[in-house]
Design a protein around this motif. Structure first.
Motif, short mmCIF file in Angstrom:
data_model
loop_
_atom_site.label_atom_id
_atom_site.label_comp_id
_atom_site.label_asym_id
_atom_site.label_seq_id
_atom_site.Cartn_x
_atom_site.Cartn_y
_atom_site.Cartn_z
N PRO A 1 -62.63 42.78 -89.08
CA PRO A 1 -62.94 41.40 -88.70
C PRO A 1 -62.02 40.39 -89.40
O PRO A 1 -61.60 40.59 -90.54
CB PRO A 1 -64.39 41.22 -89.16
N MET A 2 -61.74 39.29 -88.70
CA MET A 2 -60.98 38.20 -89.29
C MET A 2 -61.85 37.43 -90.28
O MET A 2 -63.08 37.39 -90.15
CB MET A 2 -60.49 37.25 -88.20
N LEU A 3 -61.20 36.80 -91.25
CA LEU A 3 -61.90 36.00 -92.25
C LEU A 3 -61.37 34.57 -92.20
O LEU A 3 -60.46 34.24 -91.44
CB LEU A 3 -61.69 36.59 -93.64
N SER A 4 -61.92 33.73 -93.01
CA SER A 4 -61.49 32.33 -93.18
C SER A 4 -61.92 31.49 -91.99
O SER A 4 -63.10 31.37 -91.70
CB SER A 4 -59.98 32.24 -93.45
N ASP A 5 -60.95 30.90 -91.27
CA ASP A 5 -61.24 29.91 -90.22
C ASP A 5 -61.71 30.59 -88.94
O ASP A 5 -61.84 31.80 -88.85
CB ASP A 5 -60.00 29.07 -89.98
N GLY A 6 -61.93 29.77 -87.88
CA GLY A 6 -62.52 30.27 -86.65
C GLY A 6 -61.58 31.00 -85.72
O GLY A 6 -62.04 31.70 -84.82
N ALA A 7 -60.26 30.86 -85.87
CA ALA A 7 -59.32 31.47 -84.95
C ALA A 7 -59.42 33.00 -84.99
O ALA A 7 -59.14 33.62 -86.01
CB ALA A 7 -57.90 31.02 -85.29
N GLY A 8 -59.83 33.59 -83.90
CA GLY A 8 -59.96 35.04 -83.82
C GLY A 8 -61.07 35.62 -84.66
O GLY A 8 -61.16 36.83 -84.82
N ASN B 1 -62.13 22.41 -79.33
CA ASN B 1 -61.49 23.12 -80.46
C ASN B 1 -61.10 24.51 -79.98
O ASN B 1 -61.89 25.45 -80.06
CB ASN B 1 -62.44 23.21 -81.65
N PRO B 2 -59.88 24.69 -79.48
CA PRO B 2 -59.47 26.00 -78.96
C PRO B 2 -59.44 27.09 -80.02
O PRO B 2 -59.42 28.28 -79.69
CB PRO B 2 -58.07 25.73 -78.39
N TYR B 3 -59.47 26.72 -81.31
CA TYR B 3 -59.47 27.72 -82.39
C TYR B 3 -60.86 28.31 -82.63
O TYR B 3 -61.01 29.22 -83.44
CB TYR B 3 -58.93 27.11 -83.67
N ALA B 4 -61.87 27.78 -81.93
CA ALA B 4 -63.20 28.37 -81.99
C ALA B 4 -63.24 29.49 -80.96
O ALA B 4 -63.68 29.30 -79.82
CB ALA B 4 -64.27 27.33 -81.73
N THR B 5 -62.79 30.67 -81.34
CA THR B 5 -62.66 31.79 -80.41
C THR B 5 -64.03 32.34 -80.02
O THR B 5 -64.93 32.48 -80.86
CB THR B 5 -61.83 32.91 -81.05
N ASN B 6 -64.18 32.63 -78.73
CA ASN B 6 -65.39 33.27 -78.24
C ASN B 6 -65.64 34.55 -79.06
O ASN B 6 -64.76 35.42 -79.14
CB ASN B 6 -65.22 33.63 -76.76
N PRO B 7 -66.80 34.70 -79.72
CA PRO B 7 -67.02 35.84 -80.61
C PRO B 7 -66.91 37.19 -79.90
O PRO B 7 -66.46 38.18 -80.50
CB PRO B 7 -68.42 35.60 -81.18
#
Length: 548
Positions: A438-445, A480-486
């Motif tokens: 899983p990605m960490l930090s911000d919402g992108a990906g 906010n396009p960086y809020a990636t669909n989970p």
């Protein structure tokens, strides 16, 4: 006096102070701790002669029949002594009718009168009070805690498998005073941050040094200070998966004990690398002739610790979305009108009840589990003992489409080729494969981030399958396009790793008859990491996608 200069050291000076003492008593004091004795003839002659020695052999074992290598065997009242070999056997020459004193760390000392015996088998009983005070020091030597000048805490390997963790450092939580352990939300195989007695450096890391079987281990999180874009390099806006650390590669079933050394005095042996303390890991050695098998399954569930307000739903300024565009542009806002259950248009143009959705965490994550199977073979033979183990870990992460597989192959052998010399060799070969870390930090990906911060009136199930029929991301937050669909982040992004690691060490220890020893040790820690990262085309914040 009658004696022979061939065995009486006539050139050696002996000083003794006595007053009004019989000559025979003076002689007894002078000859103490030597291999000489005296006798008085009928004519008054004092004859000094050597004690008659007999060869004594035997074995030292514990109550369960296990050999005790390195046990001390000495003749009481003399300087004669030896230690047992790897199979608990010993041999020495002792005077007739002597008394042997047998001792071993953690066991009660025992005295045995030889009499006419030439072969002796001794069983020592554990001293529970003493056993709790025997620890492994920085040199890998067992010592009594009260004899040390620094603080050390030792944890037995059996406690690490009671509540099993994929990363063994997480098993130390609450077991060592002054040890602060913080895991990450990086899924199976993620790195763990460990500090001993608080932050010890102004730099970005205060991690202790890990030493496995006397060999320092490279344990920096993968990607730390990376200049090629692999992993999380510690930047302020860096958004990458946690690629794990080295200590998580070790199989808990192979660990004999863990010692935590605190303070500068404890870690001085390892220099600047140990400024934050040292965690010593000792792996298991062979013992007896046996076959061991363990199978362990641990189920995992996510705990929902959020405490969101469920009075207002999606929207801003106290208003519900009235159009699809308005709903899509407020995909992270929960400051609309009070929730009343009425039908309100959402990001995809479909109207749904304007109601509190309190189960999004439970609906997104799944029940995970880790299945560990370990087989170990122990074989002892004349002059040595060997242990071979193989372990397989299969993890199904709580994060959808994510998991970890790890295989450990461990060989440990101890040989006693000649008297007083012990050679120890250990090899640990590790294969690890992680799927979609899983990605960490911000919402992108980042599936975790966006699953947690959905508006209170949006059901996470409506975001499935995460992509449109054309394969592009089904975006729920155009603002906010960086809020990636989970769901898109979990099933379309790729962050796979493979690791091949070889930990090896060898040591030779020669113990002199007076108890002093000479030891040499060498080791190697080598590994190869393979990392594949894919940002799929059609991602809202990166339409062309990317590959690393």
């Amino acid at each position: 006096f009658v004696y022979s200069s061939s065995y009486v050291p006539v050139n050696k000076d002996v000083s003794i102070t006595v007053t009004n003492t019989l000559v025979t008593d003076v002689l007894a004091a002078i000859l103490n701790r030597t291999n000489l004795k005296y006798s008085v003839s009928e004519g008054g002659l004092i004859v000094i002669s050597r004690n008659k020695e007999v060869p004594i052999t035997g074995t030292i074992k514990d109550a369960l029949g296990g050999a005790l290598p390195g046990a001390s065997v000495r003749v009481k009242g003399t300087g004669i002594g030896t230690s047992t070999d790897i199979n608990g056997k010993f041999s020495l020459n002792a005077p007739e009718n002597a008394v042997l004193v047998v001792s071993y760390a953690g066991f009660q000392t025992k005295e045995i009168s030889i009499g006419s015996q030439t072969s002796i088998d001794v069983v020592l009983v554990e001293d529970t009070k003493q056993l709790t005070d025997v620890v492994v020091t920085a040199l890998g030597i067992k010592k009594e805690r009260r004899a040390l000048g620094y603080s050390v805490t030792q944890i037995g390997g059996e406690t690490l498998t009671q509540a099993r963790e994929n990363n063994i450092t997480n098993s130390l939580v609450g077991k060592v005073a002054g040890l602060d352990i913080a895991g990450t939300s990086g899924g199976a195989g993620a790195a763990t941050n460990v500090t001993i007695r608080g932050v010890s450096s102004m730099g970005p890391s205060s991690q202790p040094l890990y030493v496995v079987n006397g060999i320092p281990m490279e344990n920096s999180p993968v990607g730390y200070k990376s200049t090629i874009g692999i992993g999380n390099n510690g930047g302020q806006y860096d958004n990458a998966p946690d690629l794990g650390d080295a200590i998580s590669n070790i199989n808990p079933d192979d660990i004999e004990s863990i010692s935590v050394l605190k303070g500068a005095a404890a870690s001085a042996l390892y220099g600047n690398r140990a400024k934050a303390g040292v965690i010593l890991i000792t792996t298991k050695s062979g013992k007896g002739n046996s076959i061991e098998f363990s199978s362990n399954y641990v189920a995992e569930q996510v705990m929902d610790r959020t405490n969101w307000q469920y009075v207002y739903g999606q929207g801003v300024n106290g208003q519900k979305p009235t159009t699809q565009l308005a709903a899509a542009s407020t995909g992270s806002s929960s400051w609309g009108a009070p929730l009343d259950g009425s039908n309100v248009i959402q990001f995809d143009g479909v109207s749904r009840p304007y109601s509190a959705q309190k189960d999004n965490i439970e609906d997104f994550y799944r029940t995970g589990g880790s299945w560990t199977n370990t087989l170990a073979l122990n074989k002892s033979f004349t002059g040595g003992v060997i242990r071979l183990s193989a372990s397989d870990l299969t993890n199904r992460s709580v994060v959808p489409n994510s998991g970890l597989n790890r295989q450990n192959f461990t060989l440990s052998s101890t040989f006693d080729p000649i008297k007083n010399l012990v050679i120890d060799a250990r090899v640990n070969y590790i294969l690890e494969q992680a799927k979609n870390r899983p990605m960490l930090s911000d919402g992108a990906g980042n599936a975790n981030y966006n699953a947690a911060f959905l508006p209170t009136s949006i059901n996470i199930a409506t975001l499935q399958p995460g992509k449109k029929p054309d394969g592009n991301e089904l975006s729920y937050n155009t603002g906010n396009p960086y809020a990636t669909n989970p769901w898109f982040a979990a099933y379309e992004f790729m962050h796979n790793t493979k690791r091949e690691r070889l930990l090896s060490s060898a040591s030779a220890k020669y113990t002199f008859d007076n108890g002093l020893f000479l030891q040499a040790r060498a080791g190697r820690d080598s590994y190869n990491d393979n990392y594949i990262a894919v940002t799929p085309s059609g991602t809202a914040y990166d339409a062309d996608g990317g590959y690393t």
